[in-house]
Design a protein around this motif. Structure first.
Motif, PDB file in Angstrom:
ATOM      1  N   THR A  68       0.846  -1.190   0.000  1.00  0.00           N
ATOM      2  CA  THR A  68       0.000   0.000   0.000  1.00  0.00           C
ATOM      3  C   THR A  68       0.883   1.242   0.000  1.00  0.00           C
ATOM      4  O   THR A  68       1.881   1.301   0.722  1.00  0.00           O
ATOM      5  CB  THR A  68      -0.905   0.007   1.252  1.00  0.00           C
ATOM      6  OG1 THR A  68      -1.678  -1.198   1.275  1.00  0.00           O
ATOM      7  CG2 THR A  68      -1.822   1.212   1.250  1.00  0.00           C
ATOM      8  N   ILE A 127      -8.471  -0.455   1.178  1.00  0.00           N
ATOM      9  CA  ILE A 127      -7.198  -0.162   0.514  1.00  0.00           C
ATOM     10  C   ILE A 127      -7.342  -0.307  -0.993  1.00  0.00           C
ATOM     11  O   ILE A 127      -6.861   0.538  -1.774  1.00  0.00           O
ATOM     12  CB  ILE A 127      -6.084  -1.083   1.052  1.00  0.00           C
ATOM     13  CG1 ILE A 127      -5.811  -0.764   2.522  1.00  0.00           C
ATOM     14  CG2 ILE A 127      -4.800  -0.923   0.236  1.00  0.00           C
ATOM     15  CD1 ILE A 127      -4.849  -1.726   3.195  1.00  0.00           C
ATOM     16  N   GLU A 131      -6.666   2.608  -3.714  1.00  0.00           N
ATOM     17  CA  GLU A 131      -5.528   2.511  -4.630  1.00  0.00           C
ATOM     18  C   GLU A 131      -5.927   2.137  -6.056  1.00  0.00           C
ATOM     19  O   GLU A 131      -5.144   2.315  -6.978  1.00  0.00           O
ATOM     20  CB  GLU A 131      -4.512   1.496  -4.088  1.00  0.00           C
ATOM     21  CG  GLU A 131      -3.990   1.851  -2.719  1.00  0.00           C
ATOM     22  CD  GLU A 131      -2.485   1.806  -2.640  1.00  0.00           C
ATOM     23  OE1 GLU A 131      -1.883   0.881  -3.207  1.00  0.00           O
ATOM     24  OE2 GLU A 131      -1.914   2.712  -2.003  1.00  0.00           O
TER      25      GLU A 131
END
Length: 200
Positions: A68, A127, A131
């Motif tokens: 990440t 996440i 992203e």
């Protein structure tokens, strides 16, 4: 925002969880030989299982955050949600160790494992949403059959606790063994040529 504080805080919480669990291991009273340890065997075995689970979460959490690049407020709250359920592991571990043959401790232990698994899935989803579908993590996770099947096994184990608690424990051990098998998807993705460089 950067992810350093999230990683440091999470590592600290998990370290405290393990510390609390080991403090529940008491020296046997009224005995100075190996026979005195026999009554403590359920407590020790519940500690070992919970230690493995916390270690698995720490390991996978580490790899996920390594893939990440930045975090959002939603990710921070999702991470706190996961840590909340993991912070209950010492309580349920102690209860199982003290009453290994009773259904409710085995069922509640499973409820915490199930809730932690769902929380991890939500964190992972947060996440991925932040992203994007082309991110390093998205490409590494793939079908994620372990993550999708584990909650189903936990739910089954919770029900089986009222048939026989040791059936539940067998399923908890089975899931742990499945996750202990090395899964290097994220490592391979991070080590592959052309990967994005994490500068955080």
């Amino acid at each position: 925002m950067g992810k350093t504080r999230l990683e440091a805080f999470s590592d600290g919480v998990l370290a405290i969880v393990i510390t609390i669990m080991v403090l529940e291991l008491r020296v046997p009273e009224g005995g100075h030989d190996l026979a005195a340890l026999r009554p403590l065997l359920p407590v020790f075995l519940s500690y070992v299982l919970s230690f493995v689970y916390v270690g698995l979460y720490w390991n996978n959490h580490h790899h996920m955050l390594h893939a990440t690049h930045r975090v959002s407020g939603r990710i921070l709250w999702a991470n706190l949600h996961l840590l909340f359920w993991l912070s209950l592991v010492p309580f349920t571990t102690h209860w199982v160790g003290e009453s290994p043959n009773e259904p409710w401790p085995a069922a509640v232990y499973g409820c915490v494992l199930l809730s932690a698994a769902i929380a991890y899935y939500l964190l992972q989803g947060s996440i991925l949403a932040h992203e994007g579908p082309g991110s390093t993590l998205a490409r590494a996770i793939g079908s994620d059959w372990k993550g999708k099947s584990s909650p189903i096994v936990y739910a089954l184990a919770i029900g089986l606790a009222f048939v026989h608690p040791w059936m539940s424990y067998a399923l908890y051990v089975l899931v742990a063994i499945v996750w202990l098998v090395p899964d290097r998807r994220i490592e391979r993705r991070l080590d592959s040529p052309g990967r994005e460089v994490d500068t955080q």
